[in-house]
Design a protein around this motif. Structure first.
Motif, short mmCIF file in Angstrom:
data_model
loop_
_atom_site.label_atom_id
_atom_site.label_comp_id
_atom_site.label_asym_id
_atom_site.label_seq_id
_atom_site.Cartn_x
_atom_site.Cartn_y
_atom_site.Cartn_z
N GLY A 165 2.69 -6.57 -8.87
CA GLY A 165 2.65 -6.23 -7.49
C GLY A 165 1.35 -5.18 -7.38
N ASP A 166 1.29 -4.32 -8.39
CA ASP A 166 0.22 -3.38 -8.59
C ASP A 166 -1.24 -4.14 -8.60
OD1 ASP A 166 -0.86 -0.61 -8.61
OD2 ASP A 166 -1.31 -1.12 -10.51
N ARG A 174 4.85 5.31 -5.04
CA ARG A 174 5.70 4.60 -6.35
C ARG A 174 6.99 4.34 -6.20
NH1 ARG A 174 1.20 3.34 -9.13
NH2 ARG A 174 -0.11 5.23 -9.21
N ARG A 175 7.81 5.13 -5.34
CA ARG A 175 9.02 4.48 -4.91
C ARG A 175 9.31 5.18 -3.38
NH1 ARG A 175 14.69 6.89 -6.34
NH2 ARG A 175 16.28 5.26 -6.58
N VAL A 176 9.61 3.84 -2.52
CA VAL A 176 9.74 4.21 -1.28
C VAL A 176 11.09 3.82 -0.80
CG1 VAL A 176 8.48 2.22 -0.67
CG2 VAL A 176 8.53 3.95 0.96
N THR A 225 0.89 -1.10 0.08
CA THR A 225 0.08 0.25 0.06
C THR A 225 1.08 1.34 0.07
OG1 THR A 225 -1.71 -1.38 1.05
CG2 THR A 225 -1.86 1.30 1.12
N VAL A 226 1.65 1.32 0.86
CA VAL A 226 2.91 2.29 0.92
C VAL A 226 3.59 2.57 -0.46
CG1 VAL A 226 4.69 3.49 1.89
CG2 VAL A 226 3.10 2.34 3.50
N ALA A 227 4.07 1.64 -0.77
CA ALA A 227 4.87 1.38 -2.20
C ALA A 227 3.71 1.95 -3.36
CB ALA A 227 5.20 0.07 -2.50
N THR A 278 18.44 1.78 0.06
CA THR A 278 17.59 0.78 -0.31
C THR A 278 16.05 1.32 -0.78
OG1 THR A 278 18.70 -0.98 0.62
CG2 THR A 278 16.77 -1.41 -0.32
N TRP A 279 15.67 1.30 -2.11
CA TRP A 279 14.41 1.53 -2.48
C TRP A 279 13.52 0.55 -3.18
CZ3 TRP A 279 18.87 4.43 -3.77
CH2 TRP A 279 19.15 5.69 -3.42
N LEU A 280 12.20 0.55 -3.03
CA LEU A 280 11.56 -0.39 -3.62
C LEU A 280 10.31 0.36 -4.35
CD1 LEU A 280 8.73 -1.31 -1.68
CD2 LEU A 280 10.72 -1.40 -0.21
N SER A 281 9.97 -0.47 -5.16
CA SER A 281 8.84 -0.05 -5.99
C SER A 281 7.98 -1.29 -6.51
CB SER A 281 9.19 0.77 -7.38
OG SER A 281 9.95 -0.09 -7.94
N LEU A 282 6.41 -1.02 -6.73
CA LEU A 282 5.93 -2.03 -7.11
C LEU A 282 5.96 -2.50 -8.56
CD1 LEU A 282 2.18 -1.17 -5.90
CD2 LEU A 282 3.81 -2.89 -4.73
#
Length: 115
Positions: free
Chosen positions: A88-89, A36-38, A30-32, A80-84
């Motif tokens: 995942g979306d 979009r990029r967290v 949800t946060v990602a 470190t960043w993550l994105s869906l």
């Protein structure tokens, strides 16, 4: 097939994804989705997790192909960043859809599992 047996066979709970539905992983997705990029530390703080716990959940989501993890530097600090991912979306959208179906069923008073 009658409406009653169709409702039983296709109960919204049966459509929930165990990988996505787990509370922390649902929060991560949800946060990602919203960001979009967290960044890892933002996610850790936002969800109130330890670094180790967050890392374990990220590994599950990455293995399932639901997130991409990118490591790099911001200045001299490792980040470190993550994105869906598109998968995942879609998994998040499917989960929300199933939860809405479940809520609708409860609000309509269909509490008798044999009805």
């Amino acid at each position: 097939m009658s409406d009653q047996s169709q409702q039983t066979d296709q109960h919204p709970v049966n459509g929930l994804d165990d990988v996505v539905h787990q509370r922390v992983r649902l929060g991560i997705l949800t946060v990602a989705h919203q960001a979009r990029r967290v960044e890892f530390s933002f996610l850790r703080t936002t969800l109130g997790l330890t670094a180790g716990n967050l890392s374990q959940h990220l590994a599950v989501l990455e293995k399932a192909g639901l997130i991409d993890i990118e490591k790099g530097y911001e200045g001299k600090r490792a980040r470190t960043w993550l994105s869906l991912t598109p998968a995942g979306d879609q998994a998040l959208r499917d989960e929300v859809s199933q939860l809405k179906r479940l809520i609708d069923q409860i609000e309509q008073g269909s509490s008798d599992p044999q009805s």
